[in-house]
Design a protein around this motif. Structure first.
Motif, PDB file in Angstrom:
ATOM      1  N   TYR A   1       0.847  -1.198   0.000  1.00  0.00           N
ATOM      2  CA  TYR A   1       0.000   0.000   0.000  1.00  0.00           C
ATOM      3  C   TYR A   1       0.881   1.246   0.000  1.00  0.00           C
ATOM      4  CZ  TYR A   1       0.962  -0.242   5.055  1.00  0.00           C
ATOM      5  OH  TYR A   1       1.583  -0.315   6.291  1.00  0.00           O
TER       6      TYR A   1
ATOM      7  N   GLY B   1      -3.261   2.387 -12.345  1.00  0.00           N
ATOM      8  CA  GLY B   1      -3.933   1.267 -11.708  1.00  0.00           C
ATOM      9  C   GLY B   1      -5.302   1.670 -11.216  1.00  0.00           C
ATOM     10  N   ASN B   2      -6.008   0.705 -10.621  1.00  0.00           N
ATOM     11  CA  ASN B   2      -7.327   0.960 -10.038  1.00  0.00           C
ATOM     12  C   ASN B   2      -7.201   0.859  -8.522  1.00  0.00           C
ATOM     13  OD1 ASN B   2      -9.290   1.063 -12.415  1.00  0.00           O
ATOM     14  ND2 ASN B   2      -8.123  -0.796 -12.851  1.00  0.00           N
ATOM     15  N   TYR B   3      -7.386   1.978  -7.847  1.00  0.00           N
ATOM     16  CA  TYR B   3      -7.081   2.062  -6.420  1.00  0.00           C
ATOM     17  C   TYR B   3      -8.324   2.277  -5.568  1.00  0.00           C
ATOM     18  CZ  TYR B   3      -2.247   2.553  -7.971  1.00  0.00           C
ATOM     19  OH  TYR B   3      -1.029   2.335  -8.540  1.00  0.00           O
ATOM     20  N   SER B   4      -8.213   1.755  -4.343  1.00  0.00           N
ATOM     21  CA  SER B   4      -9.158   2.096  -3.281  1.00  0.00           C
ATOM     22  C   SER B   4      -8.398   2.923  -2.257  1.00  0.00           C
ATOM     23  CB  SER B   4      -9.731   0.837  -2.630  1.00  0.00           C
ATOM     24  OG  SER B   4     -10.548   0.134  -3.537  1.00  0.00           O
TER      25      SER B   4
ATOM     26  N   TYR C   1      -4.427   1.627  -2.177  1.00  0.00           N
ATOM     27  CA  TYR C   1      -4.055   0.227  -2.403  1.00  0.00           C
ATOM     28  C   TYR C   1      -4.885  -0.330  -3.559  1.00  0.00           C
ATOM     29  CZ  TYR C   1      -8.206  -0.190   0.543  1.00  0.00           C
ATOM     30  OH  TYR C   1      -9.467  -0.055   1.068  1.00  0.00           O
ATOM     31  N   GLU C   2      -4.355  -1.390  -4.154  1.00  0.00           N
ATOM     32  CA  GLU C   2      -5.036  -2.042  -5.276  1.00  0.00           C
ATOM     33  C   GLU C   2      -5.637  -3.372  -4.813  1.00  0.00           C
ATOM     34  OE1 GLU C   2      -3.358  -1.331  -9.419  1.00  0.00           O
ATOM     35  OE2 GLU C   2      -1.543  -1.359  -8.203  1.00  0.00           O
ATOM     36  N   ASP C   3      -6.943  -3.404  -4.751  1.00  0.00           N
ATOM     37  CA  ASP C   3      -7.655  -4.596  -4.274  1.00  0.00           C
ATOM     38  C   ASP C   3      -7.272  -5.848  -5.072  1.00  0.00           C
ATOM     39  OD1 ASP C   3     -10.316  -3.368  -2.593  1.00  0.00           O
ATOM     40  OD2 ASP C   3      -9.360  -2.046  -4.041  1.00  0.00           O
ATOM     41  N   LYS C   4      -7.272  -5.697  -6.388  1.00  0.00           N
ATOM     42  CA  LYS C   4      -7.031  -6.859  -7.249  1.00  0.00           C
ATOM     43  C   LYS C   4      -5.659  -7.485  -6.977  1.00  0.00           C
ATOM     44  CE  LYS C   4      -6.457  -8.224 -12.071  1.00  0.00           C
ATOM     45  NZ  LYS C   4      -6.328  -7.786 -13.475  1.00  0.00           N
ATOM     46  N   LYS C   5      -4.621  -6.655  -6.911  1.00  0.00           N
ATOM     47  CA  LYS C   5      -3.261  -7.177  -6.716  1.00  0.00           C
ATOM     48  C   LYS C   5      -3.111  -7.852  -5.359  1.00  0.00           C
ATOM     49  CE  LYS C   5      -0.760  -4.153  -9.908  1.00  0.00           C
ATOM     50  NZ  LYS C   5       0.333  -3.171 -10.078  1.00  0.00           N
TER      51      LYS C   5
ATOM     52  N   TYR D   1     -11.470  -3.710  -9.687  1.00  0.00           N
ATOM     53  CA  TYR D   1     -10.732  -3.394 -10.904  1.00  0.00           C
ATOM     54  C   TYR D   1     -11.613  -3.405 -12.147  1.00  0.00           C
ATOM     55  CZ  TYR D   1     -10.827  -8.490 -11.165  1.00  0.00           C
ATOM     56  OH  TYR D   1     -11.225  -9.788 -11.169  1.00  0.00           O
TER      57      TYR D   1
ATOM     58  N   ASP E   1     -15.424   1.080 -10.829  1.00  0.00           N
ATOM     59  CA  ASP E   1     -15.106   1.872  -9.644  1.00  0.00           C
ATOM     60  C   ASP E   1     -16.368   2.386  -8.977  1.00  0.00           C
ATOM     61  OD1 ASP E   1     -16.009   3.941 -11.232  1.00  0.00           O
ATOM     62  OD2 ASP E   1     -13.988   4.616 -11.769  1.00  0.00           O
TER      63      ASP E   1
END
Length: 307
Positions: A36, A66-69, A84-88, A168, A171
């Motif tokens: 993160y 990327g796609n972040y939360s 952070y990236e949920d998918k990763k 991802y 959103d």
């Protein structure tokens, strides 16, 4: 109550360099700082709800594509903000031998390990260290450790996060947009449904008025049968009028006269008086396109037309 419950669930530390786990029950997962991005910032607001809308812009200068939360927590007069990236993270957890069903709660190392006063070894190659209030992960050879960190002795906080499995793909903004569109569509559908119900009610009233005005039968089956009968009558009457018009338009010999025009449901009967063979032929020549039967008795020619 919360900490007692946590003691019954194993706590593990996840990093990209972590070895695979052999887990059979549920586990709490502490995320390595490498999973993160974190900032400690001061903002001219006091409430978390005012901070959350600002989070994407706070990180926009440092995050790779990327796609972040995002998450945020108060830390005295400052805020700790996370991206952070949920998918990763979910994919990494899966590769380490932990299924989605085995996940109890997921935590940031920052919130759970920030009270460590000395560098502690987290595994064979890495150590956890707190510098300026921020939890960092270092290679073991960079700092002197003071033994292994026992994660199961830590009383976990309530600051866990929920990873979105499909973050991802779509959103939050898109979800809100879709929900708003669905809501608007539902409203319009409800209005249209109400209008249709009103129109149906109006049509029923008009139908009842027409039925009453013209003394129609109570069912459409009866009315259709009645209509069919009227059509047959109309067809017969139309044919009858045409035949009578034809008969009255005949060019008759001077001595020949029409003495009878009569009809029933099946035929039209016409009698001609003072008719001989020649005048009969003259009359019938004008009726060659009509369906009829004729007979001559004495001087009376009887002609029957089928209706």
């Amino acid at each position: 109550m919360f900490s007692k419950l946590n003691k019954h669930i194993e706590t593990i530390f996840i990093d990209t360099d972590s070895t695979n786990f052999d887990i059979k029950d549920k586990v709490n997962v502490i995320l390595s700082p490498s999973l993160y991005w974190i900032k400690k910032i001061s903002l001219p607001v006091t409430k978390l709800k005012d901070v959350k809308p600002l989070l994407p812009s706070i990180f926009e200068d440092i995050l790779p594509a990327g796609n972040y939360s995002y998450s945020a927590y108060k830390d005295g007069n400052e805020f700790l903000v996370f991206a952070y990236e949920d998918k990763k993270i979910l994919e990494l957890i899966k590769t380490k031998g932990i299924s989605q069903k085995q996940l109890n709660n997921i935590y940031f190392a920052q919130n759970e390990l920030s009270n460590i006063t000395k560098a502690m070894k987290i595994n064979e190659t890495q150590s956890i260290y707190v510098k300026d209030g921020i939890v960092v992960l270092l290679p073991c050879c960079w700092i002197k450790e003071h033994g292994y960190l026992n994660l199961n002795d830590i009383n976990l906080s309530k600051k866990h996060i929920n990873l979105k499995q499909y973050n991802y793909m779509i959103d939050d903004k898109s979800i809100y947009t879709i929900l708003i569109l669905c809501f608007i569509f539902t409203i319009f559908s409800a209005i249209e449904y109400g209008i249709n119900l009103q129109n149906i009610d109006n049509l029923k009233k008009k139908k009842d008025e027409v039925f009453q005005q013209y003394s129609l039968k109570p069912t459409m089956f009866q009315n259709n049968s009645l209509l069919s009968n009227y059509k047959k009558i109309n067809k017969t009457q139309t044919k009858l009028r045409d035949l009578i018009s034809t008969v009255l338009s005949l060019r008759l010999p001077k001595t020949t006269k029409i003495t009878l025009i009569d009809s029933n449901k099946k035929k039209l009967i016409v009698h001609f008086k003072s008719v001989d063979i020649n005048s009969k032929m003259q009359i019938e020549s004008q009726l060659k396109n009509k369906n009829y039967l004729s007979s001559l008795k004495k001087d009376i020619l009887s002609v029957e037309f089928k209706l």
